[in-house]
Scaffold this active site. Structure first.
Site, PDB file in Angstrom:
ATOM      1  N   THR A  74     -34.085  25.189   4.180  1.00 30.79           N
ATOM      2  CA  THR A  74     -34.517  23.841   4.387  1.00 30.79           C
ATOM      3  C   THR A  74     -36.098  23.812   4.197  1.00 30.79           C
ATOM      4  O   THR A  74     -36.537  22.891   3.594  1.00 30.79           O
ATOM      5  CB  THR A  74     -34.303  23.574   5.753  1.00 30.79           C
ATOM      6  N   SER A 116     -28.303  31.447   8.190  1.00 28.46           N
ATOM      7  CA  SER A 116     -29.101  30.442   8.934  1.00 28.46           C
ATOM      8  C   SER A 116     -30.434  31.179   9.378  1.00 28.46           C
ATOM      9  O   SER A 116     -30.400  32.283   9.818  1.00 28.46           O
ATOM     10  CB  SER A 116     -27.776  30.092  10.273  1.00 28.46           C
ATOM     11  N   GLY A 117     -31.250  30.287   9.350  1.00 30.49           N
ATOM     12  CA  GLY A 117     -32.555  30.783   9.620  1.00 30.49           C
ATOM     13  C   GLY A 117     -33.444  31.442   8.611  1.00 30.49           C
ATOM     14  O   GLY A 117     -34.448  31.908   8.909  1.00 30.49           O
ATOM     15  N   ASN A 176     -31.342  29.581  14.787  1.00 27.97           N
ATOM     16  CA  ASN A 176     -32.561  28.766  14.018  1.00 27.97           C
ATOM     17  C   ASN A 176     -32.865  27.670  15.018  1.00 27.97           C
ATOM     18  O   ASN A 176     -31.986  26.857  15.495  1.00 27.97           O
ATOM     19  CB  ASN A 176     -31.804  28.420  12.851  1.00 27.97           C
ATOM     20  N   SER A 226     -31.941  24.241  12.915  1.00 26.91           N
ATOM     21  CA  SER A 226     -30.897  24.595  12.106  1.00 26.91           C
ATOM     22  C   SER A 226     -30.253  23.352  11.539  1.00 26.91           C
ATOM     23  O   SER A 226     -29.940  22.284  12.219  1.00 26.91           O
ATOM     24  CB  SER A 226     -29.731  25.435  12.721  1.00 26.91           C
ATOM     25  N   SER A 227     -29.858  23.305  10.234  1.00 23.95           N
ATOM     26  CA  SER A 227     -29.294  22.078   9.457  1.00 23.95           C
ATOM     27  C   SER A 227     -27.754  22.044   9.912  1.00 23.95           C
ATOM     28  O   SER A 227     -27.106  23.333   9.605  1.00 23.95           O
ATOM     29  CB  SER A 227     -29.328  22.107   8.048  1.00 23.95           C
ATOM     30  N   GLY A 254     -26.425  27.737   6.296  1.00 24.91           N
ATOM     31  CA  GLY A 254     -26.136  29.072   5.675  1.00 24.91           C
ATOM     32  C   GLY A 254     -25.273  29.573   6.615  1.00 24.91           C
ATOM     33  O   GLY A 254     -24.499  29.328   7.462  1.00 24.91           O
ATOM     34  N   GLU A 268     -22.889  31.926   8.894  1.00 23.41           N
ATOM     35  CA  GLU A 268     -23.218  32.012  10.056  1.00 23.41           C
ATOM     36  C   GLU A 268     -22.259  32.803  10.936  1.00 23.41           C
ATOM     37  O   GLU A 268     -20.955  32.534  10.712  1.00 23.41           O
ATOM     38  CB  GLU A 268     -23.756  30.890  10.893  1.00 23.41           C
TER      39      GLU A 268
HETATM   40  P1  ATP Z   1     -30.168  26.951   8.526  1.00 29.42           P
HETATM   41  O1  ATP Z   1     -28.962  27.350   7.841  1.00 29.42           O
HETATM   42  O2  ATP Z   1     -29.760  27.222  10.048  1.00 29.42           O
HETATM   43  O3  ATP Z   1     -30.259  25.539   8.345  1.00 29.42           O
HETATM   44  P2  ATP Z   1     -32.406  27.448   7.203  1.00 29.42           P
HETATM   45  O4  ATP Z   1     -32.110  28.647   6.173  1.00 29.42           O
HETATM   46  O5  ATP Z   1     -32.610  26.196   6.487  1.00 29.42           O
HETATM   47  O6  ATP Z   1     -31.298  27.770   8.369  1.00 29.42           O
HETATM   48  P3  ATP Z   1     -35.124  26.886   7.912  1.00 29.42           P
HETATM   49  O7  ATP Z   1     -34.824  25.949   9.031  1.00 29.42           O
HETATM   50  O8  ATP Z   1     -35.759  26.722   6.760  1.00 29.42           O
HETATM   51  O9  ATP Z   1     -34.014  27.921   7.996  1.00 29.42           O
HETATM   52  O10 ATP Z   1     -36.285  27.985   8.550  1.00 29.42           O
HETATM   53  C1  ATP Z   1     -36.119  28.376   9.951  1.00 29.42           C
HETATM   54  C2  ATP Z   1     -37.538  28.498  10.305  1.00 29.42           C
HETATM   55  O11 ATP Z   1     -38.374  29.669   9.746  1.00 29.42           O
HETATM   56  C3  ATP Z   1     -38.402  27.281  10.129  1.00 29.42           C
HETATM   57  O12 ATP Z   1     -38.522  26.348  10.966  1.00 29.42           O
HETATM   58  C4  ATP Z   1     -39.882  28.088  10.142  1.00 29.42           C
HETATM   59  O13 ATP Z   1     -40.185  28.215  11.549  1.00 29.42           O
HETATM   60  C5  ATP Z   1     -39.713  29.302   9.563  1.00 29.42           C
HETATM   61  N1  ATP Z   1     -39.937  29.451   7.950  1.00 29.42           N
HETATM   62  C6  ATP Z   1     -38.935  29.483   7.025  1.00 29.42           C
HETATM   63  N2  ATP Z   1     -39.581  29.381   5.882  1.00 29.42           N
HETATM   64  C7  ATP Z   1     -40.794  29.195   6.072  1.00 29.42           C
HETATM   65  C8  ATP Z   1     -42.017  29.548   5.167  1.00 29.42           C
HETATM   66  N3  ATP Z   1     -41.997  29.458   3.867  1.00 29.42           N
HETATM   67  N4  ATP Z   1     -43.274  29.443   5.660  1.00 29.42           N
HETATM   68  C9  ATP Z   1     -43.449  29.276   7.055  1.00 29.42           C
HETATM   69  N5  ATP Z   1     -42.202  29.425   7.873  1.00 29.42           N
HETATM   70  C10 ATP Z   1     -41.180  29.455   7.410  1.00 29.42           C
HETATM   71 MG    MG Z   2     -31.620  24.487   7.213  1.00 30.14          MG
END
Ligand code: ATP
Ligand code: MG
Length: 709
Positions: free
Chosen positions: A107, A102-103, A154, A157-158, A386, A388
């Protein structure tokens, strides 16, 4: 191959020594140097930069468009391009599996991939294709508003799993798509852990909608006025973002062609849920009473049901016994349970309805396009919650972490196993690489009879039917010990499971109700209270009938089973655990049928910082993601392999036998002549369709020979 990289090494297979330390060090060097992507062959490792970068603009799109992966520094665009190319040229369905905790950036990665695909397609500017692209991209903001939330891990977070198929025509342009959603964490609607928020849409509505809408939904702009979002109001400092996000969501809904009636219904339901949360009960001479009629009336108004019907459904249930229908009054606990179950269910149905509404829009457009096409291929993009670990982990984390086990298993099957099979297929001698196979943990959860989900289902059966005269204690499963005992009995010798009863001296298991699963990504202690409840997922029939009677036809349609006659015995619905398990098995089957590409996301620190590289946390992720094993398998003595035609295309100019005149018959001949000519033959093996190069030095030498010309 990115020999032109200046920071660290762009492809892990080129490291001269493969160890966890070296892999982490390379990631650190690259992270500090602003390089967030690194390859392992065709697998892309991505480290969340936690800052905005300018590496996704049109200049970058041009740079990666229609190029081979080795021609440019590592970038997620190169993966997206490879996926698109594979699909277009080979006519194969492909998929991109994005994993990480997660984070870690899954996404964001999925959105970057979709934007890339949108940027490189529809060069003829066909209007309908533009429309499809627009819908695919805009649907994200709607799905995130209703399915994402701030957690301690996060801010966005999805809280649902998302798999999106994009359909392409023979030219490689997107002509349609389909979103599948997986288990939404609906318990969040009524309860959030400290420091977390409810789904974004609640705050967006309250902060973003105009005064007259606010009034018509009978809301006030103050989140602390609503029980379901009150707790999180302390850390709700994002009102301006919520406000602008609300506008974006409203715009997206209109782009997708949601009617006025549809979007109004959506927001009415969101508001209705908030009002439901404010309904409180008390006991008056042993009878359950609703304390204040206002929230009851407001909720009824927004859900378009009769307030007296809603009241009745909240304080009693109708039961049919021996052909006779009668009323049974709720206890206080049952009434509160029922209200929350109703709020969760209403929200969950809304979410599912939104997903199918989005699919409907994509397909209206794509039907027009399909008329002229018979040939279609798919790219699937998987972005799912992800792995967690929270301070307190419940049924939702259990499902989410099981899902991540399944994805890891798929990775092992497709990358670690198949890679080794490629050596066999190509007739190459190789050395077997050991890796941890997490199949044992998947089985622990999903096996029939002996698996945890089966044990839960059985326990649910034993608790008796809801419509039976069951004691409040039984109905609400307040005695989790029963389930834990059943698990202990069946899993006593399982290496990946333990509980307080089985290991009384274990310091980590502080409460009687805790058990631990040793996941591939780490140990997680779960609290079993609530498991049975959430697995059984009971919603009193009365609520289903109530909502089916809604004057709002959209709400009515969300509740078709409300039409059922009460005296008819209904088939026992599948439990939440079993439904989830089945959907995971289905998902894996689907992914297996496609050509997979992987993005492995890594979270550099726990503090969302663009400059902190937490060695320990990264090492942990590198370990459980199996990156070192991945690199070793990928190398298995060979740092690099390539199809003969592609290899020749890149290096033919270095040898007199292949340039300017080609003297061989086949590409393989040509490659052999060239490598002999340059004295590289000792370091390679020739497979049936690919050349395999052992040492990275040979590759550097080849690159050098090429650039020295
Ligand atoms: P979860 O499992 O909780 O959904 P996740 O893996 O989908 O987590 P994201 O929501 O994609 O995580 O990323 C968390 C945060 O990190 C985003 O909101 C953004 O601020 C930052 N981030 C992630 N990837 C990038 C990137 N390629 N460039 C800039 N910032 C990023
Ligand atoms: Mg996500």
């Amino acid at each position: 191959m990115s020999t032109h990289e200046d920071v660290g090494i762009g492809d892990f297979v080129l490291l001269d020594e493969i160890s966890h330390e070296r892999v982490v060090e390379n990631l650190r060097v690259r992270f500090n140097g602003g390089k967030i992507y690194t390859y392992i062959g065709e697998v892309c490792v991505s480290v969340n930069p936690y800052r905005s970068t300018n590496i996704y603009n049109s200049e970058y799109v041009e740079k990666y468009k229609d190029r081979e992966m080795f021609e440019n520094p590592p970038h997620i665009f190169a993966i997206a391009d490879a996926v698109h190319k594979e699909m277009k040229q080979q006519g194969r369905d492909t998929c991109i599996v994005i994993s990480g905790e997660s984070g870690s950036g899954k996404t964001e990665a999925s959105k970057i991939i979709m934007k890339y695909i949108a940027a490189v397609t529809n060069l003829e500017g066909q209007q309908e294709i533009e429309r499809v692209k627009n819908i695919l991209i805009q649907s994200n903001s709607i799905l995130e508003a209703f399915g994402n939330a701030k957690t301690t891990r996060n801010d966005n977070s999805s809280r649902f799993g998302k798999y999106m198929d994009i359909n392409f025509d023979f030219k490689g342009d997107p002509i349609g798509g389909d979103v599948t959603n997986y288990l939404l964490e609906k318990s969040r609607v009524v309860y959030q852990q400290k420091g977390e928020r409810n789904f974004h849409c609640f705050y967006q509505l309250i902060n973003g909608c105009n005064e007259s809408d606010l009034k018509s939904m009978r809301l006030v702009r103050d989140p602390s006025s609503y029980n379901y979002i009150k707790k999180s109001s302390g850390n709700n400092q994002t009102t301006t973002v919520d406000k602008s996000d609300y506008k974006a969501v409203v715009n997206a809904m209109s782009t997708l062609g949601f009617t006025q009636m549809e979007s109004q219904t959506i927001w009415n339901i969101v508001a209705g849920v908030l009002h439901l949360g404010n309904i409180t009960f008390s006991l008056n001479e042993d009878k359950v009473n609703i304390n204040d009629d206002k929230p009851l009336k407001d909720a009824a108004h927004l859900l378009a049901v009769d307030p007296s019907d809603l009241r009745a459904a909240l304080i009693q249930r109708v039961i049919a016994a021996g052909g006779e229908v009668m009323q049974k009054t709720h206890t206080l606990v049952e009434a509160e349970y029922g209200r929350d179950a109703l709020a969760k269910a209403v929200y969950d149905r809304l979410f599912t309805w939104i997903v199918s509404r989005i699919n409907g829009t994509i397909n209206v457009t794509s039907n027009n396009l399909h008329k002229h096409q018979r040939y279609r291929t798919l790219i699937g993009v998987l972005d799912i919650y992800g792995f967690e670990i929270f301070d307190s982990n419940s049924f939702e984390q259990f499902c989410i972490n099981y899902c991540n086990e399944k994805l890891q298993q798929l990775f092992i099957e497709l990358v670690l196993k198949q890679e080794q099979e490629e050596y066999n297929r190509e007739g190459i001698a190789w050395q077997n690489i050991e890796y941890f196979n997490n199949q044992i943990i998947c089985s622990l959860v999903e096996q029939s009879h002996k698996g945890m989900i089966s044990i839960m289902d059985e326990a649910c059966l034993n608790v008796g039917k809801v419509t039976d005269e069951v004691s409040k204690k039984k109905l609400l499963y307040q005695n989790p010990n029963m389930l834990l005992e059943a698990m202990d009995k069946k899993l006593v010798n399982h290496h990946h499971y333990t509980s307080r009863q089985l290991k009384p001296m274990d310091k980590e298991l502080k409460h009687k109700t805790q058990f631990r699963i040793k996941h591939y990504a780490g140990d997680v202690v779960y609290n079993i209270s609530g498991f049975l409840d959430k697995n059984k997922d009971t919603l009193f029939q009365d609520f289903k009938r109530l909502l089916f009677k809604s004057r709002n036809p959209i709400i009515e349609k969300m509740w078709p089973e409300g039409a059922q006659d009460i005296t008819k015995t209904t088939k026992r619905p599948l439990t939440a655990g079993t439904l989830f398990k089945n959907s995971m098995i289905e998902l894996i089957k689907n992914l297996t049928s496609k050509e997979p590409f992987y993005v492995r996301c890594i979270k550099p620190n726990e503090v969302k910082s663009p400059v902190v590289f937490d060695e320990e946390r990264v090492t942990h992720q590198v370990r459980y993601l199996g990156l070192v094993e991945n690199i070793l398998v990928r190398r298995a003595g060979f740092a690099y392999r390539q199809r003969y035609d592609k290899f020749l295309k890149r290096y033919k100019m270095i040898s007199q036998y292949t340039w300017p005149n080609f003297r061989g018959k086949t590409a393989m001949d040509g490659v052999k002549m060239m490598m002999d000519d340059k004295g590289f033959s000792n370091d390679v093996q020739y497979g049936h369709s690919k050349i395999f190069i052992r040492s990275p030095r040979t590759l550097f030498a080849l690159e050098k020979a090429r650039s020295d010309l």
